[in-house]
Design a protein around this motif. Structure first.
Motif, PDB file in Angstrom:
ATOM      1  N   SER A  99       0.886  -1.209   0.031  1.00  0.00           N
ATOM      2  CA  SER A  99       0.005  -0.142   0.011  1.00  0.00           C
ATOM      3  C   SER A  99       0.730   1.217   0.020  1.00  0.00           C
ATOM      4  O   SER A  99       0.198   2.088  -0.128  1.00  0.00           O
ATOM      5  CB  SER A  99      -0.874  -0.123   1.231  1.00  0.00           C
ATOM      6  N   ASP A 122      -5.827   4.474   3.104  1.00  0.00           N
ATOM      7  CA  ASP A 122      -5.210   4.886   1.988  1.00  0.00           C
ATOM      8  C   ASP A 122      -3.916   4.444   1.498  1.00  0.00           C
ATOM      9  O   ASP A 122      -3.324   3.556   2.031  1.00  0.00           O
ATOM     10  CB  ASP A 122      -5.153   6.481   2.333  1.00  0.00           C
ATOM     11  N   LEU A 165      -8.247  10.051  -7.146  1.00  0.00           N
ATOM     12  CA  LEU A 165      -7.647   9.134  -6.702  1.00  0.00           C
ATOM     13  C   LEU A 165      -6.270   9.144  -7.603  1.00  0.00           C
ATOM     14  O   LEU A 165      -5.263   8.917  -7.212  1.00  0.00           O
ATOM     15  CB  LEU A 165      -8.155   7.783  -7.074  1.00  0.00           C
ATOM     16  N   THR A 170      -6.150  11.438  -0.731  1.00  0.00           N
ATOM     17  CA  THR A 170      -6.601  10.613   0.292  1.00  0.00           C
ATOM     18  C   THR A 170      -8.280  10.735   0.427  1.00  0.00           C
ATOM     19  O   THR A 170      -8.945  11.522  -0.121  1.00  0.00           O
ATOM     20  CB  THR A 170      -6.011  10.944   1.441  1.00  0.00           C
ATOM     21  N   ASN A 171      -8.688   9.529   1.081  1.00  0.00           N
ATOM     22  CA  ASN A 171     -10.061   9.510   0.946  1.00  0.00           C
ATOM     23  C   ASN A 171     -10.510  11.031   1.834  1.00  0.00           C
ATOM     24  O   ASN A 171     -11.849  11.674   1.230  1.00  0.00           O
ATOM     25  CB  ASN A 171     -10.630   8.537   2.185  1.00  0.00           C
ATOM     26  N   LYS A 186     -15.548   6.332   0.938  1.00  0.00           N
ATOM     27  CA  LYS A 186     -15.208   4.949   0.998  1.00  0.00           C
ATOM     28  C   LYS A 186     -15.885   4.047   0.300  1.00  0.00           C
ATOM     29  O   LYS A 186     -15.539   3.008  -0.553  1.00  0.00           O
ATOM     30  CB  LYS A 186     -15.047   4.420   2.510  1.00  0.00           C
ATOM     31  N   VAL A 189     -15.163   4.620  -3.617  1.00  0.00           N
ATOM     32  CA  VAL A 189     -13.890   4.094  -3.911  1.00  0.00           C
ATOM     33  C   VAL A 189     -13.851   2.631  -4.065  1.00  0.00           C
ATOM     34  O   VAL A 189     -13.521   2.042  -5.006  1.00  0.00           O
ATOM     35  CB  VAL A 189     -12.654   4.267  -3.076  1.00  0.00           C
ATOM     36  N   SER A 190     -14.608   1.810  -3.172  1.00  0.00           N
ATOM     37  CA  SER A 190     -14.950   0.459  -3.329  1.00  0.00           C
ATOM     38  C   SER A 190     -15.675   0.084  -4.413  1.00  0.00           C
ATOM     39  O   SER A 190     -15.137  -0.940  -5.248  1.00  0.00           O
ATOM     40  CB  SER A 190     -15.687  -0.200  -1.825  1.00  0.00           C
ATOM     41  N   LEU A 193     -13.180   0.332  -7.439  1.00  0.00           N
ATOM     42  CA  LEU A 193     -12.200  -0.772  -7.706  1.00  0.00           C
ATOM     43  C   LEU A 193     -12.957  -1.893  -7.986  1.00  0.00           C
ATOM     44  O   LEU A 193     -12.346  -2.655  -8.828  1.00  0.00           O
ATOM     45  CB  LEU A 193     -11.496  -1.025  -6.168  1.00  0.00           C
ATOM     46  N   ASP A 200      -6.181  -2.773  -6.199  1.00  0.00           N
ATOM     47  CA  ASP A 200      -6.135  -1.794  -5.096  1.00  0.00           C
ATOM     48  C   ASP A 200      -6.209  -0.544  -5.725  1.00  0.00           C
ATOM     49  O   ASP A 200      -6.322  -0.159  -6.744  1.00  0.00           O
ATOM     50  CB  ASP A 200      -5.043  -2.203  -4.109  1.00  0.00           C
ATOM     51  N   ARG A 201      -5.743   0.690  -4.758  1.00  0.00           N
ATOM     52  CA  ARG A 201      -6.023   2.125  -5.451  1.00  0.00           C
ATOM     53  C   ARG A 201      -4.979   2.348  -6.364  1.00  0.00           C
ATOM     54  O   ARG A 201      -5.064   3.019  -7.331  1.00  0.00           O
ATOM     55  CB  ARG A 201      -5.784   2.855  -4.076  1.00  0.00           C
ATOM     56  N   THR A 202      -3.811   1.673  -6.174  1.00  0.00           N
ATOM     57  CA  THR A 202      -2.628   2.022  -6.918  1.00  0.00           C
ATOM     58  C   THR A 202      -2.766   1.358  -8.347  1.00  0.00           C
ATOM     59  O   THR A 202      -2.787   2.245  -9.569  1.00  0.00           O
ATOM     60  CB  THR A 202      -1.504   1.289  -6.651  1.00  0.00           C
TER      61      THR A 202
END
Length: 218
Positions: A99, A122, A165, A170-171, A186, A189-190, A193, A200-202
């Motif tokens: 992460s 994050d 993102l 960050t959130n 959140k 974001v979920s 993804l 993941d976020r990356t």
């Protein structure tokens, strides 16, 4: 409390990290490991929230240990800490599911903040790291048809979240920018993804650049 596991083959380094983190009221070091194999066992024994993982260790290196930790369901997040500012380590760490990526010569304040960032879900994705990731992953001729189709499934709000993102927000920063609650962010974001099929976020950020949702420097 944020439960932290230290994995590094140098006792002096582990001691230094323990002292730095021990000064914080919201962080507790729950265990140590001197190689990747011990790190896996310590994760099972102590259930940490965050693992500070060195790369070059005996028996099992930190990258393989990270892959195995991240592969487990509901496991801790991994923050890679290394002396070497090498692109191959950076990219391998991100591909393994880490992460975040931090150099050991970073300030104590940066280390503490990194632990908190990782613990709240994050990722450490500084702008300069984003550029290096995009350069490595944006391969000519890569298949984009399926990700492009998935991109079309995003709602306008989810598209906005993806753009944020990609900028490394960050959130909390996304919530402030889009005037939303952090819980709502959140959830968005979920969903981003899930719809993109991103691990993941990356990976979601990489896809955003590859698909032209955002452009470096734009």
């Amino acid at each position: 409390m944020i439960r932290v596991l230290l994995a590094d083959d140098h006792r002096l380094v582990r001691t230094g990290f323990r002292v730095i983190l021990g000064l914080e009221d919201d962080i507790e070091v729950v265990g140590e490991a001197e190689d990747g194999a011990q790190a896996l066992a310590a994760v099972a024994a102590h259930a940490p929230d965050v693992v500070l993982m060195d790369v070059e260790m005996p028996v099992m290196d930190g990258l393989e240990a990270t892959r195995r930790i991240v592969a487990g369901q509901g496991g801790p997040s991994v923050l890679i800490l290394t002396t070497f500012d090498r692109d191959d380590y950076l990219f391998a760490a991100l591909e393994a599911g880490a992460s975040g990526f931090l150099l050991k010569n970073s300030s104590p304040e940066s280390l503490v903040e990194a632990v908190r960032v990782i613990a709240r879900g994050d990722a450490l994705l500084a702008p300069e790291i984003t550029r290096r990731v995009i350069s490595a992953f944006a391969r000519p001729g890569a298949t984009r048809a399926e990700p492009a189709a998935r991109l079309g499934e995003l709602t306008p709000r989810e598209h906005e979240v993806l753009v944020e993102l990609a900028g490394g927000a960050t959130n909390a920063e996304i919530a402030a920018s889009l005037h939303l609650g952090e819980t709502t962010v959140k959830t968005h974001v979920s969903r981003v993804l899930t719809k993109l099929g991103a691990r993941d976020r990356t990976q979601a950020v990489v896809m955003a650049y590859e698909l032209g949702v955002v452009r470096p420097g734009g």
